[in-house]
Design an enzyme around this catalytic site. Structure first.
Site, PDB file in Angstrom:
ATOM      1  N   ASP A 210       0.777  -1.250   0.000  1.00 46.11           N
ATOM      2  CA  ASP A 210       0.000   0.000   0.000  1.00 46.11           C
ATOM      3  C   ASP A 210       0.808   1.301   0.000  1.00 46.11           C
ATOM      4  OD1 ASP A 210      -1.568  -2.109   0.854  1.00 46.11           O
ATOM      5  OD2 ASP A 210      -2.029  -1.245   2.793  1.00 46.11           O
ATOM      6  N   GLU A 385     -10.225  -2.480   4.836  1.00 49.98           N
ATOM      7  CA  GLU A 385      -8.899  -1.942   5.120  1.00 49.98           C
ATOM      8  C   GLU A 385      -8.748  -0.563   4.472  1.00 49.98           C
ATOM      9  OE1 GLU A 385      -6.401  -6.073   5.065  1.00 49.98           O
ATOM     10  OE2 GLU A 385      -6.544  -5.067   3.145  1.00 49.98           O
TER      11      GLU A 385
HETATM   12  C1  FRU Z   1      -3.751  -3.678   3.052  1.00 51.60           C
HETATM   13  C2  FRU Z   1      -3.026  -4.115   4.292  1.00 51.60           C
HETATM   14  C3  FRU Z   1      -3.333  -3.146   5.410  1.00 51.60           C
HETATM   15  C4  FRU Z   1      -2.161  -3.287   6.321  1.00 51.60           C
HETATM   16  C5  FRU Z   1      -1.033  -3.510   5.341  1.00 51.60           C
HETATM   17  C6  FRU Z   1       0.043  -4.428   5.836  1.00 51.60           C
HETATM   18  O1  FRU Z   1      -3.154  -4.016   1.879  1.00 51.60           O
HETATM   19  O2  FRU Z   1      -3.388  -5.422   4.641  1.00 51.60           O
HETATM   20  O3  FRU Z   1      -4.584  -3.376   6.022  1.00 51.60           O
HETATM   21  O4  FRU Z   1      -1.955  -2.176   7.116  1.00 51.60           O
HETATM   22  O5  FRU Z   1      -1.612  -4.059   4.176  1.00 51.60           O
HETATM   23  O6  FRU Z   1       1.123  -4.473   4.970  1.00 51.60           O
END
Ligand code: FRU
Length: 683
Positions: A210, A385
């Site tokens: 992300d 998320e």
């Molecule tokens: C989304 C996620 C988030 C988390 C991150 C961990 O892609 O699962 O919810 O903070 O990636 O790398």
């Protein structure tokens, strides 16, 4: 000068001689045999012999030595057992081994036993990539000891991978990002491998997911991101960092916020605290404050870190966490300053419950709950998320402003796997109210966790976001030594659209590539596609697209034909199709024959976005960057983003039409310059 050398040389010689005399490493076990030899094994997690790498239904196991390793995923996470070594004497200062897998210290690990007493332990950290770990055992020298690998864990990450256990006086580092980067930067194809996007951001090496902490500050757009400094798959999540002054050229910067003490730095955001409400400022500049999820020791909490030097160095807030619900799935805060109520607002996800919680704060340190939203939208799908919330104007009605609440689901999205949906509604500083049903953010499979930049000056006034150009389901894409790129930054607005006559108009989130992208256009040429028919025919010259980074704009008139469109990135038996299909009243991207597709069963396929004809026409802007395709339909009312992994290096654009009524009435090709090859981009 000379004097200096004569005093230094003897010391160097001593050091070299010293290391020459360091005792050699002693191998305790390499697990290369076809049995566990003298180790005593119990339970069903270990099998009768060390595993040959990855086991069924396991993510790829990497980083082990030779052919075999201990992998207790045999039969899945549920299986349990122990493997205990014969006794040996400690003769070196350290015991070192390769390890990965689950983090559950109470039920999982490798233990050092002196008699029946456990004197050292280690576990994995939610990754399948084995890294070096070691214990300093100087105080135990001469002692007789045993090792026990233990797996009593039965839930998620209830397994361990172990390999190559040695006694050593110089334990290897777990990982060395600076060394790995140094090596990569000397490669002749630095940032220029055949599948490396040339104008989309990607990390130089290793894994990225992300975008995080997007904020504009002091002339720079910051692009922090989920980054694994240790390898090319997910793990050790830390905040990587890049900056740009124009949203197109990116400069890689050193790691911003590392994993520390077993707590990973998960996704989050960044604000510029202009009034120093947090007190983190140095009196001269407004501080940058990162609000992110700390993941570790069985829970997720919200933490702060701050920087007074344009994000180059970060200090952890001593009283972290600032929000702790003692919850396992509480993550991804997005914070912004809400001017009407003169306070900070945070939206953060209780992921498994599919509930977003809104908090308010005067100082970023202490937070009060304001309201909750959800479950809503596509409610039977797992995990919410990375939410984002912002206000937008409606195109053509600058006085009408509405709020957009975007949230991502880890699976079950419109094209399969992970993806995002959004709600359009109102936000009064306390509560979000949706005024229409949820809509999909992107109809492709590869646009996840988009987050918008905070603090873009009013004089600019744009709301711009960027997304992770990948899908959790098929995330182990065939690229190396890096994995993943970001989308093109997209400028957002709301637009009133009726996709067909039967349905009332709704406000849709319109996304278009930022204007700055046009600065990369090296040449523009009009192609003649008016004679499109069946079979498909090439409209580009041989070798014209050899650098494989281009965009084209097309207007198509489907009339009564079943389909009309393009084949791009063509090669022997290979192409990606982008076309209008009357049957779906939509545009599709079909990547079934796009090149390397077999690395995951769910990868090949066709992804369809609704597309209305306006005066009989559909306009398309198609951006292709070696291994990416983004299709912006009718100015961005709907979008399809898909990765592709073609093997052909001299592609063409072909056009086709199902019958004589259909036309491609205009087609313009722009070749784009690489952002990586103009100058040194890294610090
Ligand atoms: C989304 C996620 C988030 C988390 C991150 C961990 O892609 O699962 O919810 O903070 O990636 O790398």
């Amino acid at each position: 000068m000379l004097l200096k050398f004569t005093t230094i040389i003897p010391i160097c010689v001593l050091l070299v001689c010293g290391s020459l005399h360091a005792a050699e490493d002693l191998l305790i076990e390499d697990f290369e045999g076809d049995s566990y030899g003298k180790w005593t094994v119990t339970g069903d997690a270990f099998g009768t012999a060390p595993a040959r790498g990855t086991l069924p239904n396991q993510m790829a196991v990497t980083g082990y030595r030779g052919e075999r390793l201990v992998n207790t995923f045999l039969g899945g996470d549920e299986s349990t057992g122990t493997a205990t070594s014969p006794e040996f004497t400690i003769e070196r200062s350290h015991i070192a081994f390769l390890i990965s897998g689950g983090p559950h210290t109470d039920t999982l690990g490798i233990h050092l036993l002196s008699g029946d007493e456990t004197v050292r332990t280690a576990t994995g950290s939610e990754s399948e990539h084995l890294l070096w770990a070691s214990w300093d055992v100087t105080d135990l020298k001469g002692r007789k000891v045993r090792l026990r690998i233990l797996d009593n864990a039965t839930k998620g990450w209830g397994h361990l991978n172990v390999d190559h256990i040695i006694q050593t006086d110089s334990p290897p580092k777990a990982f060395d990002l600076a060394r790995d980067l140094g090596r990569y930067r000397r490669q002749p194809d630095y940032m220029n491998e055949p599948l490396r996007p040339q104008f989309h951001f990607s990390p130089e090496i290793h894994w990225m997911n992300d975008p995080n902490g997007l904020v504009f500050h002091d002339g720079e757009y910051h692009l922090f991101h989920q980054y694994n400094p240790a390898g090319n798959s997910w793990g050790h999540m830390s905040w990587g960092h890049a900056v740009s002054t124009d949203l197109t050229h990116w400069k890689h910067l050193p790691l911003a916020i590392p994993e520390s003490n077993g707590i990973m730095a998960f996704s989050g955001c960044c604000v510029v605290d202009h009034n120093n409400t947090s007190g983190f400022g140095d009196g001269e500049h407004p501080p940058m404050v990162a609000i992110y999820t700390g993941h570790g020791h069985g829970k997720q909490v919200q933490n702060l870190a701050y920087s007074n030097d344009k994000g180059r160095t970060w200090t952890q807030y001593k009283q972290n966490p600032v929000l702790d619900l003692n919850a396992q799935d509480f993550r991804d805060p997005k914070v912004f300053w809400h001017e009407p109520t003169k306070r900070w607002v945070m939206v953060v996800s209780l992921a498994v419950q599919k509930v977003l919680v809104f908090y308010g704060s005067e100082d970023l340190r202490s937070w009060q709950e304001l309201s909750r939203f959800g479950p809503a939208g596509t409610i039977d799908k797992p995990n919410w998320e990375c939410p984002d919330l912002f206000e937008l104007s409606v195109e053509g009605e600058p006085e009408t402003k509405l709020w957009v609440l975007e949230v991502d689901m880890s699976d079950g999205s419109v094209a399969g796997g992970s993806g995002g949906e959004y709600f359009v509604g109102t936000f009064d500083g306390e509560r979000f109210k949706a005024r229409q049903h949820a809509q999909w953010v992107d109809y492709g499979r590869d646009f996840y966790a988009p987050i918008s930049w905070d603090n873009i000056p009013d004089a600019d006034g744009r709301r711009i976001w960027i997304g992770w150009f990948n899908n959790w389901e098929t995330c182990l894409v065939p690229t190396s030594p890096w994995r993943s790129c970001m989308s093109i930054p997209r400028s957002l607005s709301l637009k009133e659209v009726a996709f067909n006559k039967e349905e009332p108009a709704t406000y849709v989130l319109n996304q278009r590539p930022v204007e700055e992208l046009k600065e990369l256009r090296a040449s523009t040429r009009t192609l003649d596609a008016t004679k499109a028919a069946w079979p498909p025919m090439a409209v580009t010259e041989k070798d014209e697209l050899d650098d494989m980074s281009f965009e084209f704009e097309a207007t198509i008139t489907p009339a009564t034909a079943r389909s009309v469109g393009f084949r791009i990135r063509t090669g022997e038996g290979e192409f990606t199709e982008v076309a209008y299909d009357r049957h779906y009243s939509g545009i599709y991207v079909d990547r079934s024959k796009s090149g390397i597709v077999g690395f995951h069963d769910a990868f090949a396929g066709r992804h369809i976005a609704p597309a209305r004809t306006i005066d009989g026409e559909v306009t398309l802007r198609i951006i292709v960057d070696r291994s990416t395709v983004e299709v912006f339909i009718n100015g961005g009312e709907t979008v399809i983003s898909d990765r592709i992994f073609p093997t052909s290096n001299s592609p063409s654009i072909e056009v086709f039409a199902g019958d004589d009524s259909a036309k491609i009435s205009s087609l313009k090709l722009h070749k784009l310059r690489s952002i990586w090859r103009s100058s040194q981009k890294s610090e």
